[in-house]
Design a protein around this motif. Structure first.
Motif, PDB file in Angstrom:
ATOM      1  N   VAL A 185       0.822  -1.207   0.000  1.00 18.73           N
ATOM      2  CA  VAL A 185       0.000   0.000   0.000  1.00 18.73           C
ATOM      3  C   VAL A 185       0.860   1.262   0.000  1.00 18.73           C
ATOM      4  O   VAL A 185       0.469   2.295  -0.566  1.00 18.73           O
ATOM      5  N   THR A 186       2.031   1.210   0.610  1.00 21.30           N
ATOM      6  CA  THR A 186       2.886   2.397   0.671  1.00 21.30           C
ATOM      7  C   THR A 186       3.414   2.799  -0.708  1.00 21.30           C
ATOM      8  O   THR A 186       3.248   3.947  -1.114  1.00 21.30           O
ATOM      9  N   PRO A 187       4.054   1.890  -1.487  1.00 22.02           N
ATOM     10  CA  PRO A 187       4.465   2.292  -2.825  1.00 22.02           C
ATOM     11  C   PRO A 187       3.290   2.601  -3.748  1.00 22.02           C
ATOM     12  O   PRO A 187       3.435   3.392  -4.695  1.00 22.02           O
ATOM     13  N   THR A 188       2.121   2.014  -3.501  1.00 23.83           N
ATOM     14  CA  THR A 188       0.939   2.359  -4.297  1.00 23.83           C
ATOM     15  C   THR A 188       0.546   3.808  -4.067  1.00 23.83           C
ATOM     16  O   THR A 188       0.187   4.536  -4.999  1.00 23.83           O
ATOM     17  N   ASN A 189       0.623   4.235  -2.826  1.00 25.17           N
ATOM     18  CA  ASN A 189       0.331   5.634  -2.522  1.00 25.17           C
ATOM     19  C   ASN A 189       1.391   6.565  -3.113  1.00 25.17           C
ATOM     20  O   ASN A 189       1.079   7.665  -3.584  1.00 25.17           O
ATOM     21  N   ILE A 231       7.948   5.773   4.959  1.00 23.15           N
ATOM     22  CA  ILE A 231       7.297   4.696   5.702  1.00 23.15           C
ATOM     23  C   ILE A 231       5.800   4.677   5.416  1.00 23.15           C
ATOM     24  O   ILE A 231       5.182   3.632   5.223  1.00 23.15           O
ATOM     25  N   TYR A 232       5.220   5.862   5.345  1.00 21.61           N
ATOM     26  CA  TYR A 232       3.774   6.013   5.328  1.00 21.61           C
ATOM     27  C   TYR A 232       3.203   6.135   3.923  1.00 21.61           C
ATOM     28  O   TYR A 232       2.014   5.914   3.693  1.00 21.61           O
ATOM     29  N   GLY A 233       4.023   6.501   2.944  1.00 25.13           N
ATOM     30  CA  GLY A 233       3.551   6.611   1.577  1.00 25.13           C
ATOM     31  C   GLY A 233       2.944   7.949   1.231  1.00 25.13           C
ATOM     32  O   GLY A 233       2.098   8.042   0.352  1.00 25.13           O
ATOM     33  N   PRO A 258       4.237  -1.905  -5.889  1.00 28.60           N
ATOM     34  CA  PRO A 258       2.960  -1.198  -5.873  1.00 28.60           C
ATOM     35  C   PRO A 258       1.889  -1.933  -6.663  1.00 28.60           C
ATOM     36  O   PRO A 258       2.187  -2.714  -7.573  1.00 28.60           O
ATOM     37  N   ASP A 259       0.628  -1.685  -6.328  1.00 24.48           N
ATOM     38  CA  ASP A 259      -0.488  -2.140  -7.150  1.00 24.48           C
ATOM     39  C   ASP A 259      -0.614  -1.132  -8.286  1.00 24.48           C
ATOM     40  O   ASP A 259      -1.189  -0.060  -8.121  1.00 24.48           O
TER      41      ASP A 259
END
Length: 264
Positions: A48-52, A156-158, A211-212
């Motif tokens: 979810v982080t790299p997706t963000n 860390i949080y994206g 990431p997605d």
């Protein structure tokens, strides 16, 4: 990952609406897109982080193009933020993958980051500080150190760190018209570095780290449109209302994730 058309519409619409509201104050909107990615679209952690971060990369040019047309991107503040946030976001990505992969820990980090941010925005919106009490502008070295810390948390949080830098620098007297373009530019470039770091880590580490791409690109497309609209509306929107809205959203999300971290 193959996604349904309902998820595609939700990702696109969420990115558009969030970026429209947050871009005028220099926040990409990824900080508020995160719970949609986690709880509604069910993007696994830590992917979810790299997706963000991918959302930030795609959405960023919308607001930046408009701010550039308004002459807001040039200046030393942008350079100082980039010097600090670029290495910080790479460090944060490494910490995220190897130190805090669990969803419970991640939710707790979300709450810790968002709660003080939300309360700060609410207080400043409801009770603006007089000009004489906003404090002197931070020196360059302090801004760079703050940018390193924000970039690390953002990795860390994206979120790229912009949602942390914005309210702190605004509280030190930096005008929003100067602050918003610099913070958004920092978020955009550090998100590129952070997303690239996750792609490299995904190629060398087991687990759902990449990431997605579909959801990140779709939500980013919505953010691209919303970011341009938000930047265009900035001169016409009351700053106090925007700060209060952001503060309420951040505080509510922090409370939600604190409860989830404590009960699951």
């Amino acid at each position: 990952m193959i996604i349904t058309w309902e998820a595609a519409v939700l990702a696109l619409g969420a990115g558009l609406m969030i970026a429209t509201v947050t871009t005028p104050v220099g926040v990409s909107g990824a900080v508020f897109l995160l719970p949609v990615q986690l709880s509604v679209l069910h993007v696994p952690s830590p992917a979810v982080t790299p997706t963000n971060l991918l959302f930030n990369v795609v959405a960023g040019p919308g607001g930046l193009l408009r701010f550039r047309a308004q002459g807001g991107l040039a200046g030393p503040l942008t350079r100082m933020l980039l010097i600090g946030t670029l290495p910080g976001v790479v460090l944060g990505a490494v910490i995220r993958v190897f130190a805090v992969p669990g969803p419970r820990v991640f939710r707790l980090i979300v709450a810790i980051v968002l709660l003080p941010l939300g309360l700060w925005l609410c207080v400043r919106a409801l009770w603006p500080a007089p000009p004489s009490t906003t404090g002197r502008p931070l020196p360059g070295r302090a801004i760079i150190a703050l940018a390193v810390a924000a970039g690390t948390i953002g990795g860390i949080y994206g979120i790229g760190g912009g949602s942390l830098l914005g309210p702190i620098l605004a509280g030190r007297g930096v005008p929003i018209t100067q602050l918003a373009p610099a913070v958004l530019a920092s978020t955009f470039l550090t998100s590129i570095a952070g997303a690239a770091t996750y792609v490299v880590l995904a190629a060398t580490t087991s687990g759902t780290i990449a990431p997605d791409w579909a959801l990140g690109l779709l939500s980013g497309l919505g953010g691209l449109i919303g970011g341009y609209v938000g930047a265009r509306l900035q001169p016409h929107l009351p700053e106090r209302v925007l700060r209060l809205l952001l503060g309420v959203l951040a505080t509510a999300l922090a409370t939600l994730y604190a409860v989830q971290a404590a009960t699951f």
